[in-house]
Design a protein around this motif. Sequence first.
Motif, PDB file in Angstrom:
ATOM      1  N   GLY A 340       4.955 -17.370 -33.403  1.00  0.00           N
ATOM      2  CA  GLY A 340       4.025 -18.497 -33.445  1.00  0.00           C
ATOM      3  C   GLY A 340       3.715 -18.970 -34.840  1.00  0.00           C
ATOM      4  O   GLY A 340       2.983 -19.946 -35.020  1.00  0.00           O
ATOM      5  N   ALA A 341       4.265 -18.288 -35.874  1.00  0.00           N
ATOM      6  CA  ALA A 341       3.973 -18.666 -37.257  1.00  0.00           C
ATOM      7  C   ALA A 341       4.984 -19.648 -37.829  1.00  0.00           C
ATOM      8  O   ALA A 341       4.841 -20.064 -38.975  1.00  0.00           O
ATOM      9  N   ASP A 342       5.998 -20.007 -37.052  1.00  0.00           N
ATOM     10  CA  ASP A 342       6.936 -21.026 -37.508  1.00  0.00           C
ATOM     11  C   ASP A 342       6.175 -22.332 -37.746  1.00  0.00           C
ATOM     12  O   ASP A 342       5.326 -22.722 -36.931  1.00  0.00           O
ATOM     13  N   PRO A 343       6.431 -23.019 -38.872  1.00  0.00           N
ATOM     14  CA  PRO A 343       5.661 -24.237 -39.175  1.00  0.00           C
ATOM     15  C   PRO A 343       5.658 -25.262 -38.052  1.00  0.00           C
ATOM     16  O   PRO A 343       4.638 -25.908 -37.793  1.00  0.00           O
ATOM     17  N   ARG A 344       6.787 -25.422 -37.371  1.00  0.00           N
ATOM     18  CA  ARG A 344       6.825 -26.406 -36.285  1.00  0.00           C
ATOM     19  C   ARG A 344       5.950 -25.971 -35.115  1.00  0.00           C
ATOM     20  O   ARG A 344       5.307 -26.802 -34.463  1.00  0.00           O
ATOM     21  N   MET A 345       5.921 -24.660 -34.850  1.00  0.00           N
ATOM     22  CA  MET A 345       5.062 -24.164 -33.777  1.00  0.00           C
ATOM     23  C   MET A 345       3.594 -24.306 -34.155  1.00  0.00           C
ATOM     24  O   MET A 345       2.748 -24.636 -33.313  1.00  0.00           O
ATOM     25  N   VAL A 346       3.279 -24.064 -35.432  1.00  0.00           N
ATOM     26  CA  VAL A 346       1.901 -24.235 -35.895  1.00  0.00           C
ATOM     27  C   VAL A 346       1.477 -25.689 -35.753  1.00  0.00           C
ATOM     28  O   VAL A 346       0.380 -25.995 -35.272  1.00  0.00           O
ATOM     29  N   MET A 347       2.360 -26.602 -36.158  1.00  0.00           N
ATOM     30  CA  MET A 347       2.036 -28.021 -36.039  1.00  0.00           C
ATOM     31  C   MET A 347       1.856 -28.418 -34.585  1.00  0.00           C
ATOM     32  O   MET A 347       0.935 -29.169 -34.234  1.00  0.00           O
ATOM     33  N   ALA A 348       2.723 -27.903 -33.711  1.00  0.00           N
ATOM     34  CA  ALA A 348       2.612 -28.233 -32.291  1.00  0.00           C
ATOM     35  C   ALA A 348       1.292 -27.723 -31.714  1.00  0.00           C
ATOM     36  O   ALA A 348       0.639 -28.406 -30.914  1.00  0.00           O
ATOM     37  N   THR A 349       0.890 -26.520 -32.131  1.00  0.00           N
ATOM     38  CA  THR A 349      -0.387 -25.973 -31.668  1.00  0.00           C
ATOM     39  C   THR A 349      -1.548 -26.828 -32.146  1.00  0.00           C
ATOM     40  O   THR A 349      -2.456 -27.173 -31.379  1.00  0.00           O
ATOM     41  N   HIS A 350      -1.524 -27.185 -33.434  1.00  0.00           N
ATOM     42  CA  HIS A 350      -2.593 -28.030 -33.960  1.00  0.00           C
ATOM     43  C   HIS A 350      -2.627 -29.385 -33.253  1.00  0.00           C
ATOM     44  O   HIS A 350      -3.701 -29.901 -32.938  1.00  0.00           O
ATOM     45  N   GLU A 351      -1.460 -29.932 -32.994  1.00  0.00           N
ATOM     46  CA  GLU A 351      -1.436 -31.240 -32.343  1.00  0.00           C
ATOM     47  C   GLU A 351      -2.042 -31.163 -30.947  1.00  0.00           C
ATOM     48  O   GLU A 351      -2.777 -32.067 -30.526  1.00  0.00           O
ATOM     49  N   ARG A 352      -1.758 -30.081 -30.213  1.00  0.00           N
ATOM     50  CA  ARG A 352      -2.367 -29.917 -28.883  1.00  0.00           C
ATOM     51  C   ARG A 352      -3.888 -29.823 -28.997  1.00  0.00           C
ATOM     52  O   ARG A 352      -4.620 -30.399 -28.185  1.00  0.00           O
ATOM     53  N   VAL A 353      -4.357 -29.095 -30.011  1.00  0.00           N
ATOM     54  CA  VAL A 353      -5.800 -28.963 -30.216  1.00  0.00           C
ATOM     55  C   VAL A 353      -6.419 -30.315 -30.550  1.00  0.00           C
ATOM     56  O   VAL A 353      -7.479 -30.686 -30.021  1.00  0.00           O
ATOM     57  N   TYR A 354      -5.764 -31.079 -31.433  1.00  0.00           N
ATOM     58  CA  TYR A 354      -6.288 -32.395 -31.815  1.00  0.00           C
ATOM     59  C   TYR A 354      -6.376 -33.317 -30.599  1.00  0.00           C
ATOM     60  O   TYR A 354      -7.378 -34.011 -30.395  1.00  0.00           O
ATOM     61  N   ARG A 355      -5.319 -33.320 -29.789  1.00  0.00           N
ATOM     62  CA  ARG A 355      -5.300 -34.223 -28.635  1.00  0.00           C
ATOM     63  C   ARG A 355      -6.361 -33.824 -27.607  1.00  0.00           C
ATOM     64  O   ARG A 355      -6.990 -34.686 -26.990  1.00  0.00           O
ATOM     65  N   ALA A 356      -6.563 -32.518 -27.434  1.00  0.00           N
ATOM     66  CA  ALA A 356      -7.595 -32.068 -26.490  1.00  0.00           C
ATOM     67  C   ALA A 356      -8.978 -32.483 -26.970  1.00  0.00           C
ATOM     68  O   ALA A 356      -9.820 -32.941 -26.178  1.00  0.00           O
ATOM     69  N   ALA A 357      -9.236 -32.350 -28.275  1.00  0.00           N
ATOM     70  CA  ALA A 357     -10.535 -32.755 -28.823  1.00  0.00           C
ATOM     71  C   ALA A 357     -10.731 -34.261 -28.690  1.00  0.00           C
ATOM     72  O   ALA A 357     -11.830 -34.735 -28.363  1.00  0.00           O
ATOM     73  N   ALA A 358      -9.657 -35.020 -28.923  1.00  0.00           N
ATOM     74  CA  ALA A 358      -9.751 -36.478 -28.806  1.00  0.00           C
ATOM     75  C   ALA A 358     -10.006 -36.891 -27.357  1.00  0.00           C
ATOM     76  O   ALA A 358     -10.778 -37.822 -27.088  1.00  0.00           O
ATOM     77  N   ARG A 359      -9.364 -36.188 -26.407  1.00  0.00           N
ATOM     78  CA  ARG A 359      -9.584 -36.516 -24.989  1.00  0.00           C
ATOM     79  C   ARG A 359     -11.027 -36.239 -24.585  1.00  0.00           C
ATOM     80  O   ARG A 359     -11.632 -37.015 -23.834  1.00  0.00           O
ATOM     81  N   ARG A 360     -11.579 -35.128 -25.080  1.00  0.00           N
ATOM     82  CA  ARG A 360     -12.978 -34.825 -24.756  1.00  0.00           C
ATOM     83  C   ARG A 360     -13.904 -35.887 -25.334  1.00  0.00           C
ATOM     84  O   ARG A 360     -14.905 -36.264 -24.723  1.00  0.00           O
ATOM     85  N   ARG A 361     -13.557 -36.392 -26.512  1.00  0.00           N
ATOM     86  CA  ARG A 361     -14.360 -37.460 -27.112  1.00  0.00           C
ATOM     87  C   ARG A 361     -14.297 -38.718 -26.255  1.00  0.00           C
ATOM     88  O   ARG A 361     -15.321 -39.366 -25.997  1.00  0.00           O
ATOM     89  N   GLU A 362     -13.096 -39.063 -25.787  1.00  0.00           N
ATOM     90  CA  GLU A 362     -12.940 -40.254 -24.951  1.00  0.00           C
ATOM     91  C   GLU A 362     -13.696 -40.103 -23.636  1.00  0.00           C
ATOM     92  O   GLU A 362     -14.340 -41.046 -23.155  1.00  0.00           O
TER      93      GLU A 362
END
Length: 368
Positions: A340-362
């Motif tokens: 899970g420490a591969d940069p692409r996996m880290v970015m994918a994890t962060h992106e999922r977190v960002y999208r979930a937070a944005a959906r809760r805001r919406e």
Amino acid sequence: MAVLPAAHPAVRRITGLGCSERIEIVPIRPGAVNGESHPGTYARDPGPGPDPDLNHVDVAHVHFGYDYLNPESARDVIEYLSRAGVPMVLTVHDIVYPSHEDARPHRSHTGTLVGAAAQVLTLTEVAARELWVRWGVDAMVVPHPRLLDEAEVSAAIRASRHLRAPGDVVVGVLLERMGENIEGPELLDLLAPVAAGRRGAHLRIVVESQAWRDACGEDRESGGHHLVAELAAEGGWESVRLTRYEARDLGPLLAEFAALDVCVLPYRFATHSTWLEMCRDLGVAPVLPAVGFLREQWFDRCDPDEHSGEVYDPRDPGSLTWAVHTAIDEPRSAPPRVEGADPRMVMATHERVYRAAARRREAASDVS
């Protein structure tokens, strides 16, 4: 999305921002970093209304623990984002603030941020447990990705060969920004036995340039040379050299760092360390104190007996000498990064977190 501090070179790697073409990065607000105006840092906004800079921002990712965000700014950051209706994702790097010996104020400010975050992240399982015990927050563990890509590692290692001779032993001591959490120059005397009777032993003192200038006072340059000459004469080192770096540009430091066999991290207190990941990337054996979660970060899910890295007790000066001797005389490979420490996996994890937070805001906006 907005990032704080976007200016810090390690934050971009940790967050994986360089790997994504689907996320637009917006600095939270210009502010002061080490007395200079620099984008991506926080400055208090006295105005009562939302900041127009955040009009098109869906999520803010705040990294707490770096010296670029003072603990006292925690509540201001929350108010600043709240006025704009921007949810906050928080990565807790340091539960104990690296520049303040009194940990209580920092823990209080950490708790304030943790309570306001839409999602809390941290770097190790043990830190996540600590966050749960202290504040009842279920933190997501996103392991530290590599700081350097393969091209940077290869270039640094090639360049490092010109900085040492065959058979040399090069020991580095990371004084970093010489904050309250660093033992400081007095620790250098404890390393004298390492050089005794060892041919080709060299000492490198790695320190942030501005911190060194500040520490030397009015007699900046000659004061530094005096310390180097004293260590060379009394410690038995074949050479002693200051290796200074700029806080926001580690590129020129990479070859010097790759030339080290061992790097001592003389922390008096800490939680995690980005420098451990620099050691892992460049194959340098760290000598680290038994404080915070440094040991867990370095040996995460690995057998310490099979990999480089020696742990010493900062209360026992003799254990430091023993640890450095062992790191030199029994070289081993660095522990591999966890899944899970591969940069692409880290970015994918962060992106999922960002999208979930944005959906809760919406969703909250639709309800209101």
